[in-house]
Scaffold this motif. Structure first.
Motif, PDB file in Angstrom:
ATOM      1  N   LYS A  27       0.820  -1.210   0.000  1.00  0.00           N
ATOM      2  CA  LYS A  27       0.000   0.000   0.000  1.00  0.00           C
ATOM      3  C   LYS A  27       0.858   1.267   0.000  1.00  0.00           C
ATOM      4  O   LYS A  27       0.499   2.264  -0.619  1.00  0.00           O
ATOM      5  N   ALA A  28       1.996   1.209   0.682  1.00  0.00           N
ATOM      6  CA  ALA A  28       2.875   2.372   0.783  1.00  0.00           C
ATOM      7  C   ALA A  28       3.890   2.463  -0.355  1.00  0.00           C
ATOM      8  O   ALA A  28       4.524   3.501  -0.536  1.00  0.00           O
ATOM      9  N   GLY A  29       4.060   1.377  -1.098  1.00  0.00           N
ATOM     10  CA  GLY A  29       5.033   1.387  -2.183  1.00  0.00           C
ATOM     11  C   GLY A  29       6.469   1.283  -1.715  1.00  0.00           C
ATOM     12  O   GLY A  29       7.380   1.843  -2.330  1.00  0.00           O
ATOM     13  N   HIS A  42      16.278  -0.705  13.347  1.00  0.00           N
ATOM     14  CA  HIS A  42      17.625  -0.697  12.777  1.00  0.00           C
ATOM     15  C   HIS A  42      17.962   0.649  12.161  1.00  0.00           C
ATOM     16  O   HIS A  42      19.117   1.055  12.132  1.00  0.00           O
ATOM     17  N   SER A  43      16.939   1.327  11.655  1.00  0.00           N
ATOM     18  CA  SER A  43      17.116   2.623  11.021  1.00  0.00           C
ATOM     19  C   SER A  43      15.772   3.329  10.974  1.00  0.00           C
ATOM     20  O   SER A  43      14.731   2.679  10.895  1.00  0.00           O
ATOM     21  N   ALA A  44      15.811   4.642  11.021  1.00  0.00           N
ATOM     22  CA  ALA A  44      14.579   5.419  10.863  1.00  0.00           C
ATOM     23  C   ALA A  44      14.324   5.616   9.368  1.00  0.00           C
ATOM     24  O   ALA A  44      15.271   5.792   8.590  1.00  0.00           O
ATOM     25  N   PRO A  45      13.070   5.580   8.951  1.00  0.00           N
ATOM     26  CA  PRO A  45      12.772   5.798   7.536  1.00  0.00           C
ATOM     27  C   PRO A  45      13.056   7.241   7.132  1.00  0.00           C
ATOM     28  O   PRO A  45      12.960   8.160   7.963  1.00  0.00           O
ATOM     29  N   GLY A  46      13.400   7.434   5.868  1.00  0.00           N
ATOM     30  CA  GLY A  46      13.578   8.775   5.329  1.00  0.00           C
ATOM     31  C   GLY A  46      12.224   9.465   5.195  1.00  0.00           C
ATOM     32  O   GLY A  46      11.172   8.831   5.300  1.00  0.00           O
ATOM     33  N   ILE A  47      12.246  10.743   4.934  1.00  0.00           N
ATOM     34  CA  ILE A  47      11.015  11.522   4.891  1.00  0.00           C
ATOM     35  C   ILE A  47      10.047  11.024   3.821  1.00  0.00           C
ATOM     36  O   ILE A  47       8.834  10.993   4.057  1.00  0.00           O
ATOM     37  N   LEU A  48      10.525  10.626   2.662  1.00  0.00           N
ATOM     38  CA  LEU A  48       9.625  10.135   1.617  1.00  0.00           C
ATOM     39  C   LEU A  48       8.930   8.847   2.049  1.00  0.00           C
ATOM     40  O   LEU A  48       7.729   8.668   1.818  1.00  0.00           O
ATOM     41  N   ALA A  49       9.665   7.965   2.695  1.00  0.00           N
ATOM     42  CA  ALA A  49       9.060   6.723   3.196  1.00  0.00           C
ATOM     43  C   ALA A  49       8.063   7.026   4.305  1.00  0.00           C
ATOM     44  O   ALA A  49       6.990   6.419   4.359  1.00  0.00           O
ATOM     45  N   VAL A  50       8.381   7.975   5.173  1.00  0.00           N
ATOM     46  CA  VAL A  50       7.462   8.354   6.247  1.00  0.00           C
ATOM     47  C   VAL A  50       6.146   8.863   5.663  1.00  0.00           C
ATOM     48  O   VAL A  50       5.067   8.480   6.116  1.00  0.00           O
ATOM     49  N   VAL A  51       6.226   9.711   4.654  1.00  0.00           N
ATOM     50  CA  VAL A  51       5.017  10.249   4.021  1.00  0.00           C
ATOM     51  C   VAL A  51       4.189   9.119   3.414  1.00  0.00           C
ATOM     52  O   VAL A  51       2.968   9.047   3.620  1.00  0.00           O
ATOM     53  N   LYS A  52       4.825   8.216   2.678  1.00  0.00           N
ATOM     54  CA  LYS A  52       4.111   7.103   2.042  1.00  0.00           C
ATOM     55  C   LYS A  52       3.456   6.187   3.072  1.00  0.00           C
ATOM     56  O   LYS A  52       2.314   5.759   2.911  1.00  0.00           O
ATOM     57  N   ILE A  53       4.191   5.878   4.133  1.00  0.00           N
ATOM     58  CA  ILE A  53       3.662   4.976   5.165  1.00  0.00           C
ATOM     59  C   ILE A  53       2.526   5.645   5.935  1.00  0.00           C
ATOM     60  O   ILE A  53       1.493   5.022   6.200  1.00  0.00           O
ATOM     61  N   ALA A  54       2.700   6.914   6.289  1.00  0.00           N
ATOM     62  CA  ALA A  54       1.641   7.638   6.995  1.00  0.00           C
ATOM     63  C   ALA A  54       0.376   7.682   6.145  1.00  0.00           C
ATOM     64  O   ALA A  54      -0.730   7.431   6.641  1.00  0.00           O
ATOM     65  N   ASP A  55       0.520   7.984   4.853  1.00  0.00           N
ATOM     66  CA  ASP A  55      -0.635   8.017   3.956  1.00  0.00           C
ATOM     67  C   ASP A  55      -1.310   6.651   3.880  1.00  0.00           C
ATOM     68  O   ASP A  55      -2.537   6.557   3.908  1.00  0.00           O
TER      69      ASP A  55
END
Length: 70
Positions: A27-29, A42-55
């Motif tokens: 769903k998040a791509g 292990h790592s925090a997601p980058g801002i683009l991944a955060v936006v996709k996951i939040a959406d």
């Protein structure tokens, strides 16, 4: 926010939504392994991944990462 705190929040919201890692990843791509990596802290997601996951979860970025605005 640490990577572990963000991962714990991501796990909480994903399971609350009744989604598997695979379902959220599609769903998040992003990849399923990325979701696993983030949730395990292990790592925090980058801002683009955060936006996709939040959406994909229907959340704000603040809600997803567990940030509380004073």
């Amino acid at each position: 926010m640490t990577a572990h705190e963000i991962g714990a929040s991501l796990y909480h919201h994903r399971t609350k939504a009744g989604m598997s890692r695979e379902m959220l990843a599609r769903k998040a791509g992003v990849s399923r392994s990325a979701i696993e990596y983030y949730e395990d802290g292990h790592s925090a997601p980058g801002i683009l991944a955060v936006v996709k996951i939040a959406d994909a979860l229907g959340l704000t970025i603040d809600d997803l990462i567990g940030r509380r605005v004073p």
